[in-house]
Design an enzyme around this catalytic site. Structure first.
Site, PDB file in Angstrom:
ATOM      1  N   GLY A   1       0.819  -1.202   0.000  1.00  0.00           N
ATOM      2  CA  GLY A   1       0.000   0.000   0.000  1.00  0.00           C
ATOM      3  C   GLY A   1       0.855   1.255   0.000  1.00  0.00           C
ATOM      4  N   CYS A   2       0.239   2.390  -0.328  1.00  0.00           N
ATOM      5  CA  CYS A   2       0.993   3.639  -0.471  1.00  0.00           C
ATOM      6  C   CYS A   2       1.491   4.171   0.875  1.00  0.00           C
ATOM      7  CB  CYS A   2       0.154   4.680  -1.201  1.00  0.00           C
ATOM      8  SG  CYS A   2      -1.499   4.929  -0.530  1.00  0.00           S
TER       9      CYS A   2
END
Length: 325
Positions: free
Chosen positions: A134-135
């Protein structure tokens, strides 16, 4: 050439993948799947691609592609793979969160490798199925992993991180409208963000006795793209010792760099870089970490992982220029 299929082609991450892949010297886009846009030109949705790509979205898939990128909403990758079968030779990169945690990594006989390259490079090289991080998780893990490797995370970790509007995806909601987002700032999912699972998992991979809390406050910023994360925790050494530790940990990292100066978002927007800065105040070490949420936080990292899986130079197709002014 590596034949590529993209599933969920109308979103931000798919758009970034397409832009990267049409300029990648070793890839050829075979199809871009989108049920809602089948038959439409891709450049009708991703309008900056007018003149760059003469290809239409499709509602069917080619099960023989070399690599498949899943750019679907969280929870939808499992549904898609249950309904669509691909060749045993097709490598899969999932940009959602369906396979990131240990408890979810095996699906239909496929073992998905959690693929933060700075942590798992050798595992990625031999993998056929990838769970792309995920970012927020990418920016925060890169801020913490050097400390975890030295077993130095022995107190609570405090994190305040801001993401741009593209982090919420293309679907409109009350907090993505321009009139709400412009000149505005807010937090969401305090202390409960879904990326905490993968962050804790990676920290414990390096420091298996980690038992403190990671206290994460995610924020919405009034800009389009980028993540600016500030992380602090107790640290007994000097800032010079911390800098040396971080530079040593990332000495072979293709895209993660330690800056001697304070950092800002424009240094990384439109690149696959993570830049980190360290500051010491009394007994607290402050780690600042910045990335582009759509590139190092999603599609750029997915290409980085694809390069590793296919034995290419890690940086192939990712030598990008920052949008600095």
């Amino acid at each position: 050439m590596i034949k590529v299929g993209i599933i969920g082609g109308a979103g931000y991450t798919a758009g970034e993948l397409i832009r990267l892949l049409i300029n990648h010297p070793e890839t050829e886009i075979d199809f871009v799947f989108s049920t809602s846009n089948a038959g439409n030109k891709i450049s009708k949705v991703h309008q900056d691609l007018v003149g760059s790509l003469d290809l239409e979205f499709t509602g069917t898939v080619n099960p023989e592609v070399d690599v498949l990128f899943l750019c679907l909403g969280h929870g939808n990758s499992v549904k898609f793979l249950k309904n669509n079968t691909f060749s045993d030779k097709t490598k899969i990169v999932d940009l959602g969160n369906d396979f990131r945690l240990e408890k979810d990594k095996v699906f239909d006989g496929k073992n998905f490798v959690y693929a933060l390259p700075e942590l798992q490079k050798e595992a990625v090289k031999s993998a056929n199925y990838i769970a792309n991080p995920g970012c927020f998780a990418t920016a925060i893990q890169l801020a913490l992993l050097p400390l975890a490797e030295k077993n130095l995370l022995n107190n609570d970790v405090h994190i305040n991180a801001v993401t741009g509007a593209t982090g919420a995806g293309t679907s409109l909601s009350a907090t993505t409208h321009y009139t709400w987002r412009d000149n505005n700032f807010s937090y969401y999912k305090p202390f409960t963000h879904q990326h905490l699972g993968e962050i804790n998992q990676s920290v414990k991979q390096l420091q298996n006795d980690f038992s403190s809390e990671i206290l994460f406050m995610p924020n919405r910023g009034n800009f389009s793209r980028g993540i600016f994360a500030t992380v602090y925790t107790d640290f007994e050494g000097t800032v010079e010792e911390a800098i040396s530790m971080y530079k040593d940990f990332y000495k072979d990292a293709a895209f993660t760099f330690i800056s001697d100066e304070a950092i800002h978002l424009k240094q990384v927007v439109n690149t696959n870089k993570c830049i980190i800065h360290l500051h010491k105040h009394n007994n607290k070490l402050l780690i600042t970490s910045v990335i582009d949420n759509l590139l190092k936080g999603a599609s750029g990292q997915a290409i980085q992982n694809m390069n590793l899986m296919f034995g290419l130079e890690e940086t192939t197709g990712l030598q990008l220029k920052a949008t600095y002014f």
